[in-house]
Write an enzyme that holds these catalytic residues in place. Sequence first.
Site, mmCIF file in Angstrom:
data_model
loop_
_atom_site.group_PDB
_atom_site.id
_atom_site.type_symbol
_atom_site.label_atom_id
_atom_site.label_comp_id
_atom_site.label_asym_id
_atom_site.label_seq_id
_atom_site.Cartn_x
_atom_site.Cartn_y
_atom_site.Cartn_z
ATOM 1 N N TYR A 56 -1.273 -3.767 -4.892
ATOM 2 C CA TYR A 56 -0.526 -4.074 -6.115
ATOM 3 C C TYR A 56 0.492 -5.180 -5.875
ATOM 4 O O TYR A 56 1.489 -4.986 -5.169
ATOM 5 C CB TYR A 56 0.175 -2.817 -6.649
ATOM 6 C CG TYR A 56 -0.764 -1.662 -6.942
ATOM 7 C CD1 TYR A 56 -2.076 -1.898 -7.364
ATOM 8 C CD2 TYR A 56 -0.360 -0.351 -6.794
ATOM 9 C CE1 TYR A 56 -2.938 -0.845 -7.624
ATOM 10 C CE2 TYR A 56 -1.219 0.706 -7.068
ATOM 11 C CZ TYR A 56 -2.514 0.448 -7.472
ATOM 12 O OH TYR A 56 -3.373 1.480 -7.737
ATOM 13 N N HIS A 119 -8.668 3.345 -1.037
ATOM 14 C CA HIS A 119 -8.510 2.704 -2.345
ATOM 15 C C HIS A 119 -9.822 2.093 -2.864
ATOM 16 O O HIS A 119 -10.397 1.216 -2.243
ATOM 17 C CB HIS A 119 -7.453 1.588 -2.212
ATOM 18 C CG HIS A 119 -6.897 1.127 -3.530
ATOM 19 N ND1 HIS A 119 -5.779 0.367 -3.631
ATOM 20 C CD2 HIS A 119 -7.314 1.345 -4.817
ATOM 21 C CE1 HIS A 119 -5.524 0.111 -4.907
ATOM 22 N NE2 HIS A 119 -6.453 0.698 -5.640
#
Length: 317
Positions: A56, A119
């Site tokens: 992110y 992820h």
Amino acid sequence: MLYRQLGKTDLRVSEIGFGASPLGGVYHDFDPAEGERAVHAAIDQGINFFDVSPYYGSTLAEERLGRALEGRRNGILLATKCGRNGVAQFDFSAAAVEASVHASLARLRTSYVDLLQVHDVEFGSFEEIVQETLPCLRRLRQQGLARYLGITGYSLGMLGRIARATPVDTVLSYCHYNLMITDMDEVLTPELRAAGVGLINASPLHMGLLTEQGPPHWHPGPPPLRGLARRAVDLAAARGMSLSQLALRFSLDHPYVSTTLVGMATRQQVSSNLQALNQQRDPGLVTEIQQSLGSWFNFVWPSGLKENSDLPQELLS
Ligand code: NAD
């Protein structure tokens, strides 16, 4: 705020979890100092579960969350991820994830995370994740760097396959259970529930689609879906309701999910999302909005490697 056990772990997570991807500037321009204040406001109002990733904002979200949590780490349940580093940058090898976890801990200014997740598993190979990535994370857990391990992703089929093949404490699914889509409950929820695996539901606002301001430019939803989301904003407004609060309330009412992760970067968003806790359900409006989506209800976009997709192979070019 309710607190729920996350599967068989001893983590009691707040029903609303703080999604930290907006702290990386992933969605819209924002003021990082306000982001920090939003984290503090969330803690002060009972949110104890925070989810982030090195992906992110190319590590910015972890950096900012780490700074905001300095001196406030006690009582917080912190989750981060490894394996994804960019839009198209993935490395699920043991060497890469080990280095990634050490770098995350330094940015987060902590010696351990409560939950460490692989992820976006649909971008990796099933064999590598089961035989290399997760065994490496188990070694890191033995070293005390993480308390529990999980997997995250968009492909429900891939998440279920991995959870069946090897023990995981949690599964994080996103954009598969909200006002616009509920197929998580057909494909994934029953088997996780039967096995007692913790289920985290992310993106109750369908990554910004179910908000008054609308989605970011990179949102994978095609124009008709965006148009229908705008119509839903109007349908809610006509009843004097905020679509984002209605949508969050809908996801919060899920019977098995332990925590619903909503992305936030301002105190105003924290406050608005917390208001959903006291909101009455409105099944009539929910049905009206879902019916207005017609065949776009349960729409799924492609994501990840072709062989891991939930979509029929002939639909993937
Ligand atoms: P979301 O559905 O929570 O939507 C976030 C967007 O809605 C942001 O633009 C945010 O600013 C806006 N928003 C939030 N509250 C609002 C409000 N009250 N009014 C108006 N706008 C509001 O999507 P998300 O952030 O992608 O998902 C939540 C979190 O879940 C992420 O931050 C991340 O931590 C996690 N997540 C993980 C994965 C994964 O692991 N693969 C994928 C998606 C999300």
